[in-house]
Design a protein around this motif. Structure first.
Motif, short mmCIF file in Angstrom:
data_model
loop_
_atom_site.label_atom_id
_atom_site.label_comp_id
_atom_site.label_asym_id
_atom_site.label_seq_id
_atom_site.Cartn_x
_atom_site.Cartn_y
_atom_site.Cartn_z
N VAL A 217 25.41 -31.91 34.86
CA VAL A 217 24.46 -31.65 33.78
C VAL A 217 25.20 -31.36 32.48
O VAL A 217 25.00 -32.05 31.48
N ALA A 218 26.05 -30.33 32.50
CA ALA A 218 26.72 -29.92 31.26
C ALA A 218 27.74 -30.95 30.80
O ALA A 218 27.90 -31.17 29.59
N THR A 219 28.45 -31.60 31.73
CA THR A 219 29.52 -32.52 31.34
C THR A 219 29.02 -33.96 31.24
O THR A 219 29.01 -34.54 30.15
N MET A 220 28.61 -34.54 32.35
CA MET A 220 28.28 -35.97 32.34
C MET A 220 27.06 -36.26 31.46
O MET A 220 27.09 -37.15 30.61
N LEU A 221 25.98 -35.51 31.67
CA LEU A 221 24.78 -35.74 30.87
C LEU A 221 24.98 -35.26 29.43
O LEU A 221 24.74 -36.00 28.47
N GLY A 222 25.44 -34.01 29.27
CA GLY A 222 25.56 -33.42 27.94
C GLY A 222 26.49 -34.19 27.03
O GLY A 222 26.12 -34.55 25.91
N TYR A 223 27.71 -34.47 27.50
CA TYR A 223 28.69 -35.10 26.62
C TYR A 223 28.41 -36.58 26.41
O TYR A 223 28.79 -37.15 25.38
N THR A 224 27.76 -37.23 27.37
CA THR A 224 27.38 -38.63 27.15
C THR A 224 26.36 -38.73 26.02
O THR A 224 26.51 -39.54 25.10
N LEU A 225 25.32 -37.91 26.07
CA LEU A 225 24.31 -37.93 25.01
C LEU A 225 24.91 -37.48 23.67
O LEU A 225 24.62 -38.06 22.63
N TRP A 226 25.74 -36.45 23.70
CA TRP A 226 26.34 -35.93 22.47
C TRP A 226 27.24 -36.98 21.83
O TRP A 226 27.21 -37.18 20.60
N GLY A 227 28.03 -37.65 22.64
CA GLY A 227 28.93 -38.68 22.11
C GLY A 227 28.17 -39.84 21.49
O GLY A 227 28.59 -40.40 20.47
N LYS A 228 27.04 -40.22 22.08
CA LYS A 228 26.22 -41.28 21.51
C LYS A 228 25.69 -40.88 20.14
O LYS A 228 25.64 -41.71 19.22
N LEU A 229 25.29 -39.63 20.00
CA LEU A 229 24.79 -39.17 18.71
C LEU A 229 25.91 -39.20 17.66
O LEU A 229 25.68 -39.61 16.52
N LEU A 230 27.12 -38.78 18.04
CA LEU A 230 28.25 -38.80 17.10
C LEU A 230 28.63 -40.22 16.71
O LEU A 230 29.11 -40.46 15.61
N ALA A 231 28.42 -41.18 17.62
CA ALA A 231 28.74 -42.57 17.31
C ALA A 231 27.74 -43.18 16.34
O ALA A 231 28.06 -44.11 15.61
N ARG A 232 26.51 -42.65 16.32
CA ARG A 232 25.45 -43.24 15.49
C ARG A 232 25.28 -42.57 14.14
O ARG A 232 24.76 -43.18 13.21
N TYR A 233 25.67 -41.29 14.04
CA TYR A 233 25.40 -40.53 12.84
C TYR A 233 26.66 -39.82 12.36
O TYR A 233 27.59 -39.59 13.15
N PRO A 234 26.72 -39.46 11.06
CA PRO A 234 27.88 -38.70 10.57
C PRO A 234 28.03 -37.38 11.31
O PRO A 234 27.05 -36.76 11.71
N ALA A 235 29.28 -36.96 11.46
CA ALA A 235 29.54 -35.69 12.17
C ALA A 235 28.82 -34.53 11.51
O ALA A 235 28.36 -33.60 12.18
N SER A 236 28.70 -34.58 10.17
CA SER A 236 28.04 -33.49 9.46
C SER A 236 26.55 -33.40 9.78
O SER A 236 25.93 -32.35 9.60
N GLN A 237 25.96 -34.49 10.27
CA GLN A 237 24.55 -34.49 10.63
C GLN A 237 24.33 -34.07 12.08
O GLN A 237 23.30 -33.46 12.41
N VAL A 238 25.28 -34.38 12.94
CA VAL A 238 25.12 -34.10 14.37
C VAL A 238 25.59 -32.70 14.75
O VAL A 238 24.88 -31.96 15.43
N ALA A 239 26.78 -32.31 14.28
CA ALA A 239 27.38 -31.05 14.70
C ALA A 239 26.48 -29.83 14.50
O ALA A 239 26.43 -28.95 15.36
N PRO A 240 25.74 -29.74 13.37
CA PRO A 240 24.92 -28.53 13.19
C PRO A 240 23.84 -28.33 14.25
O PRO A 240 23.41 -27.20 14.47
N PHE A 241 23.41 -29.40 14.93
CA PHE A 241 22.39 -29.22 15.96
C PHE A 241 22.89 -28.31 17.08
O PHE A 241 22.09 -27.63 17.74
N SER A 242 24.20 -28.30 17.30
CA SER A 242 24.73 -27.47 18.37
C SER A 242 24.54 -25.99 18.09
O SER A 242 24.66 -25.16 18.98
N LEU A 243 24.23 -25.64 16.81
CA LEU A 243 23.98 -24.24 16.50
C LEU A 243 22.69 -23.73 17.13
O LEU A 243 22.42 -22.53 17.14
N LEU A 244 21.88 -24.65 17.65
CA LEU A 244 20.69 -24.22 18.38
C LEU A 244 21.03 -23.81 19.82
O LEU A 244 20.22 -23.17 20.48
N VAL A 245 22.22 -24.19 20.28
CA VAL A 245 22.61 -23.85 21.64
C VAL A 245 22.57 -22.33 21.88
O VAL A 245 22.12 -21.88 22.93
#
Length: 294
Positions: A217-245
């Motif tokens: 869950v945390a590794t395979m699912l989490g990092y696969t989805l996170w990496g796809k977001l980083l590939a599609r959008y600027p890091a400055s747009q994606v990284a702040p979402f993790s502050l909701l964690v």
């Protein structure tokens, strides 16, 4: 960001928020370096025999595995084993947003917008307020190790972005070949063969379920989805979402581990969350205000 990608971000937030409670539970029965070795061994095997190797140079695959997988979790697992509470770990680790933006500017040439700077400064104040509590609610070593883990995560984010288009599931699986042996070597040095043997022979169902959650869950699912977001959008747009964690992390730690926040820690948490709001919505709000003024 499209509704589908926004949903992916929310799934990651939930998976990673609960992740800190699961780590704490796992550490009750398995020492930190052994827990890391088991986690990434389960991610890599047997999946590596069925998932095609990503079409990237080996140096990028190694860099990804050495930062996001090995470096981050050696530091985080050890931090939580020496007194870093699960809820506060989920919050302090979000310093990765600072490191991601800084590394992205240095390595990728991505610029900062006004709301990025303002939001991150507010969140930095929140982390500083929480840091004042080091030695009370958490150990100094735990706090500093968690910040170092955040730096590793931030560098891993930029490495993922630098790769460009890549199959993320294959990246996560093959990148997980990097950590197991170093984790095991550290376990032998720091925890010793006797503790390893005792942990494995007496492993509980709770520990097994924790390792399964961390791997799938945390590794395979989490990092696969996170990496796809980083590939599609600027890091400055994606990284702040993790502050909701931390919202999920603090809530789940309070509910499941009975961890509470002191008044000072609560102020720090509010500042970090306020930084996220400014970072994500500051540009939109500024445009609305300028439009209204006209």
């Amino acid at each position: 960001m499209s509704p589908k990608d926004l949903l992916s971000a929310l799934i990651v937030i939930l998976a990673w928020g609960v992740n800190f409670v699961v780590i704490k539970v796992g550490l009750h029965g398995v020492p930190p370096m052994l827990l890391g070795a088991l986690r990434f061994t389960l991610v890599a095997f047997p999946a590596v025999f069925f998932v095609k190797r990503p079409a990237i140079p080996f140096r990028w695959l190694f860099a990804y595995g050495a930062t996001i997988s090995l470096g981050q979790f050696v530091l985080l697992f050890y931090a939580m084993s020496v007194g870093m509470p699960a809820g506060l770990a989920s919050l302090v680790l979000q310093a990765q947003a600072f490191f991601t933006l800084i590394f992205a500017a240095m390595i990728l040439g991505e610029g900062f917008r006004g709301p990025n700077v303002a939001g991150l400064l507010i969140a930095a104040c929140g982390l500083a307020v929480i840091g004042v509590q080091a030695g009370h609610a958490m150990t100094v070593a735990g706090f500093l190790l968690t910040l170092a883990a955040a730096a590793m995560w931030g560098m891993g984010n930029v490495i993922t972005k630098r790769m460009g288009k890549v199959e993320l599931l294959s990246l996560v699986v093959w990148g997980s070949l990097v950590p197991p042996l170093p984790f095991l070597a550290l376990s032998l040095m720091l925890e010793g063969p006797a503790r390893i043997s005792a942990s494995l022979s007496d492993i509980s169902l709770t520990s097994i379920l924790a390792i399964v959650y961390l791997a799938f869950v945390a590794t395979m699912l989490g990092y696969t989805l996170w990496g796809k977001l980083l590939a599609r959008y600027p890091a400055s747009q994606v990284a702040p979402f993790s502050l909701l964690v931390p919202v999920v992390g603090l809530a789940s730690a309070a509910l499941l581990l009975d961890e509470g926040l002191s008044p000072v820690e609560f102020v720090g948490a509010v500042l970090v969350m306020a930084g996220l709001v400014v970072n994500v919505f500051g540009g939109w709000l500024r445009q609305r205000l300028l439009s209204a003024a006209r």
